[in-house]
Design an enzyme around this catalytic site. Structure first.
Site, PDB file in Angstrom:
ATOM      1  N   ASN A  45     -19.168 -65.688  41.630  1.00 57.77           N
ATOM      2  CA  ASN A  45     -19.379 -65.914  43.052  1.00 57.77           C
ATOM      3  C   ASN A  45     -20.680 -65.203  43.420  1.00 57.77           C
ATOM      4  O   ASN A  45     -20.704 -63.993  43.581  1.00 57.77           O
ATOM      5  CB  ASN A  45     -18.188 -65.337  43.836  1.00 57.77           C
ATOM      6  CG  ASN A  45     -18.400 -65.371  45.335  1.00 57.77           C
ATOM      7  OD1 ASN A  45     -19.349 -65.989  45.826  1.00 57.77           O
ATOM      8  ND2 ASN A  45     -17.522 -64.701  46.071  1.00 57.77           N
ATOM      9  N   TRP A  46     -21.736 -65.995  43.517  1.00 58.06           N
ATOM     10  CA  TRP A  46     -23.071 -65.401  43.716  1.00 58.06           C
ATOM     11  C   TRP A  46     -23.299 -64.947  45.153  1.00 58.06           C
ATOM     12  O   TRP A  46     -24.326 -64.334  45.446  1.00 58.06           O
ATOM     13  CB  TRP A  46     -24.164 -66.392  43.285  1.00 58.06           C
ATOM     14  CG  TRP A  46     -24.159 -66.715  41.812  1.00 58.06           C
ATOM     15  CD1 TRP A  46     -23.350 -66.148  40.860  1.00 58.06           C
ATOM     16  CD2 TRP A  46     -24.989 -67.652  41.134  1.00 58.06           C
ATOM     17  NE1 TRP A  46     -23.635 -66.691  39.628  1.00 58.06           N
ATOM     18  CE2 TRP A  46     -24.645 -67.614  39.768  1.00 58.06           C
ATOM     19  CE3 TRP A  46     -26.000 -68.527  41.545  1.00 58.06           C
ATOM     20  CZ2 TRP A  46     -25.270 -68.424  38.815  1.00 58.06           C
ATOM     21  CZ3 TRP A  46     -26.621 -69.333  40.596  1.00 58.06           C
ATOM     22  CH2 TRP A  46     -26.260 -69.272  39.244  1.00 58.06           C
ATOM     23  N   LYS A  47     -22.396 -65.331  46.040  1.00 57.41           N
ATOM     24  CA  LYS A  47     -22.497 -64.949  47.460  1.00 57.41           C
ATOM     25  C   LYS A  47     -23.880 -65.329  48.019  1.00 57.41           C
ATOM     26  O   LYS A  47     -24.480 -66.294  47.537  1.00 57.41           O
ATOM     27  CB  LYS A  47     -22.171 -63.457  47.633  1.00 57.41           C
ATOM     28  CG  LYS A  47     -20.820 -63.109  46.999  1.00 57.41           C
ATOM     29  CD  LYS A  47     -20.274 -61.764  47.390  1.00 57.41           C
ATOM     30  CE  LYS A  47     -18.949 -61.535  46.691  1.00 57.41           C
ATOM     31  NZ  LYS A  47     -18.298 -60.278  47.065  1.00 57.41           N
TER      32      LYS A  47
ATOM     33  N   HIS B  73     -12.097 -66.685  51.022  1.00 58.69           N
ATOM     34  CA  HIS B  73     -12.610 -65.399  50.520  1.00 58.69           C
ATOM     35  C   HIS B  73     -12.462 -64.346  51.628  1.00 58.69           C
ATOM     36  O   HIS B  73     -12.651 -64.655  52.810  1.00 58.69           O
ATOM     37  CB  HIS B  73     -14.073 -65.542  50.108  1.00 58.69           C
ATOM     38  CG  HIS B  73     -14.562 -64.337  49.369  1.00 58.69           C
ATOM     39  ND1 HIS B  73     -14.962 -63.190  50.015  1.00 58.69           N
ATOM     40  CD2 HIS B  73     -14.660 -64.071  48.045  1.00 58.69           C
ATOM     41  CE1 HIS B  73     -15.301 -62.276  49.103  1.00 58.69           C
ATOM     42  NE2 HIS B  73     -15.127 -62.793  47.902  1.00 58.69           N
TER      43      HIS B  73
ATOM     44  N   GLU C  25     -14.329 -62.070  52.635  1.00 61.93           N
ATOM     45  CA  GLU C  25     -15.505 -61.884  53.495  1.00 61.93           C
ATOM     46  C   GLU C  25     -15.489 -62.906  54.628  1.00 61.93           C
ATOM     47  O   GLU C  25     -15.859 -62.602  55.762  1.00 61.93           O
ATOM     48  CB  GLU C  25     -16.793 -61.962  52.655  1.00 61.93           C
ATOM     49  CG  GLU C  25     -16.995 -60.685  51.848  1.00 61.93           C
ATOM     50  CD  GLU C  25     -17.769 -60.845  50.554  1.00 61.93           C
ATOM     51  OE1 GLU C  25     -18.406 -61.893  50.335  1.00 61.93           O
ATOM     52  OE2 GLU C  25     -17.712 -59.895  49.746  1.00 61.93           O
TER      53      GLU C  25
ATOM     54  N   GLU D 263      -7.768 -60.833  45.120  1.00 64.44           N
ATOM     55  CA  GLU D 263      -8.909 -59.938  45.290  1.00 64.44           C
ATOM     56  C   GLU D 263      -8.558 -58.870  46.317  1.00 64.44           C
ATOM     57  O   GLU D 263      -8.678 -59.116  47.529  1.00 64.44           O
ATOM     58  CB  GLU D 263     -10.130 -60.728  45.769  1.00 64.44           C
ATOM     59  CG  GLU D 263     -10.592 -61.783  44.802  1.00 64.44           C
ATOM     60  CD  GLU D 263     -12.063 -62.099  44.990  1.00 64.44           C
ATOM     61  OE1 GLU D 263     -12.817 -61.989  44.013  1.00 64.44           O
ATOM     62  OE2 GLU D 263     -12.477 -62.430  46.120  1.00 64.44           O
TER      63      GLU D 263
ATOM     64  N   GLY E  81     -16.813 -55.273  45.738  1.00 60.64           N
ATOM     65  CA  GLY E  81     -18.146 -54.698  45.928  1.00 60.64           C
ATOM     66  C   GLY E  81     -18.151 -53.185  46.077  1.00 60.64           C
ATOM     67  O   GLY E  81     -19.171 -52.599  46.453  1.00 60.64           O
TER      68      GLY E  81
ATOM     69  N   SER F 262     -14.773 -55.898  41.724  1.00 60.90           N
ATOM     70  CA  SER F 262     -15.485 -54.959  40.855  1.00 60.90           C
ATOM     71  C   SER F 262     -15.161 -55.131  39.370  1.00 60.90           C
ATOM     72  O   SER F 262     -15.079 -54.152  38.622  1.00 60.90           O
ATOM     73  CB  SER F 262     -15.251 -53.519  41.302  1.00 60.90           C
ATOM     74  OG  SER F 262     -15.778 -53.319  42.610  1.00 60.90           O
TER      75      SER F 262
ATOM     76  N   GLY G 238     -18.159 -61.077  41.441  1.00 58.02           N
ATOM     77  CA  GLY G 238     -19.249 -61.039  42.414  1.00 58.02           C
ATOM     78  C   GLY G 238     -20.494 -60.416  41.805  1.00 58.02           C
ATOM     79  O   GLY G 238     -21.242 -61.052  41.053  1.00 58.02           O
ATOM     80  N   GLY G 239     -20.713 -59.155  42.096  1.00 49.59           N
ATOM     81  CA  GLY G 239     -21.933 -58.453  41.679  1.00 49.59           C
ATOM     82  C   GLY G 239     -22.287 -58.632  40.213  1.00 49.59           C
ATOM     83  O   GLY G 239     -23.452 -58.888  39.863  1.00 49.59           O
TER      84      GLY G 239
HETATM   85  P1  PGA Z   1     -17.336 -58.029  43.301  1.00 48.33           P
HETATM   86  O1  PGA Z   1     -16.927 -59.288  44.218  1.00 48.33           O
HETATM   87  O2  PGA Z   1     -17.122 -58.451  41.872  1.00 48.33           O
HETATM   88  O3  PGA Z   1     -18.757 -57.767  43.634  1.00 48.33           O
HETATM   89  O4  PGA Z   1     -16.420 -56.907  43.687  1.00 48.33           O
HETATM   90  C1  PGA Z   1     -15.846 -60.124  43.895  1.00 48.33           C
HETATM   91  C2  PGA Z   1     -15.696 -61.207  44.929  1.00 48.33           C
HETATM   92  O5  PGA Z   1     -15.878 -60.933  46.129  1.00 48.33           O
HETATM   93  O6  PGA Z   1     -15.409 -62.381  44.601  1.00 48.33           O
END
Ligand code: PGA
Length: 251
Positions: free
Chosen positions: A9-11, A95, A97, A167, A173, A212, A233-234
């Site tokens: 997930n490149w956001k 998600h 967010e 999640e 993050g 994470s 994500g990251g």
């Molecule tokens: P993260 O994000 O790996 O940076 O914690 C995961 C996500 O939000 O899908």
């Protein structure tokens, strides 16, 4: 038999040149990772670019969101049919967010899930508790209501072509990961909730962990019996790190 899925997930990250470099790196390493399905979810604006670069590879394409309607006067929105046309197979819905920052509640998430399936896209439904909810011991209640809001709206059979990602909000993050045992407990709870509706659907339902995940903690998370891959994500923004996570899922 559930084939593991590792999704990046490149956001809201990337430029045309950084995206090209990242996807070329992933494609180059993906051939070596058999036994795991690899998915990348770039920002909308990079979908066509990425689609062209993965076309001859085994890497799949997904989007990070979609709108509930199929088309029409909805300025700024993107429909499932547009995503399909751009080459997407998957789309993330709900998600945390979007739930927290864009005010998306369970009802909208359920409508997005249905809109995705109407276009033949596989929704990746995200669920997760906040730190306060975990401290109050209501993790499984929160996950249960997020999950059942969608099941009640679309029916359990819809989960034959869907993925669920657990999640924990406090792990996204933050560098803080759920322990494999904490994650397994929720995944087993989710599978049990699905099994109450259909044992057959529950047995085949892929449950991803996200929050994470890194190359150095992926293997122990993925070794748990109800964890079928990850939503990353990251760590998905660096090809080598992401590919190492993909390899961990084959183990
Ligand atoms: P993260 O994000 O790996 O940076 O914690 C995961 C996500 O939000 O899908």
């Amino acid at each position: 038999m559930r084939t593991p899925l590792v999704a990046g997930n490149w956001k809201m990250n990337g430029t045309r040149s950084s995206v090209a470099e990242l996807v070329q790196g992933i494609v180059a390493g993906a051939e070596a990772s058999s036994g795991v399905e690899i998915l990348v979810c770039p920002s909308f604006i990079f979908l066509s670019q990425v689609q062209a670069l993965i076309e001859t590879s085994t890497v799949a394409l997904g989007a990070q969101d979609l709108y509930v309607e199929q088309g029409g006067a909805y300025t700024g929105e993107i429909s499932g049919s547009m995503l399909r046309d751009a080459g997407c197979q998957y789309v993330i819905v709900g998600h945390s967010e979007r739930r927290a920052l864009m005010g998306e509640g369970n009802d909208i998430v359920a409508r997005k899930f249905a809109a995705a399936q109407l276009e033949g896209l596989i929704p990746i439904l995200c669920v997760g508790e906040t730190l306060e909810e975990r401290k109050a011991d209501s993790t499984l209640n929160v996950i249960g209501s997020q999950f059942s809001a969608v099941v009640d709206a679309v029916g359990i059979e819809a989960f034959a072509t869907a993925v669920v990602a657990y999640e924990p909000v406090w792990a996204i993050g933050t560098g803080e990961t759920a322990t494999p045992e904490q994650a397994q407990e929720v995944h087993a709870g989710l599978r049990a909730m699905a099994a109450k509706r259909s044992a057959r659907i529950a047995a085949d339902l892929r449950l991803l962990y996200g929050g994470s995940v890194k190359a150095d903690n992926a293997a122990e998370l993925f070794s748990m019996s109800d964890i079928d891959g990850g939503l990353i994500g990251g760590a998905s923004l660096e090809a080598g790190e992401f590919l190492a996570i993909c390899t961990a899922a084959t183990g």
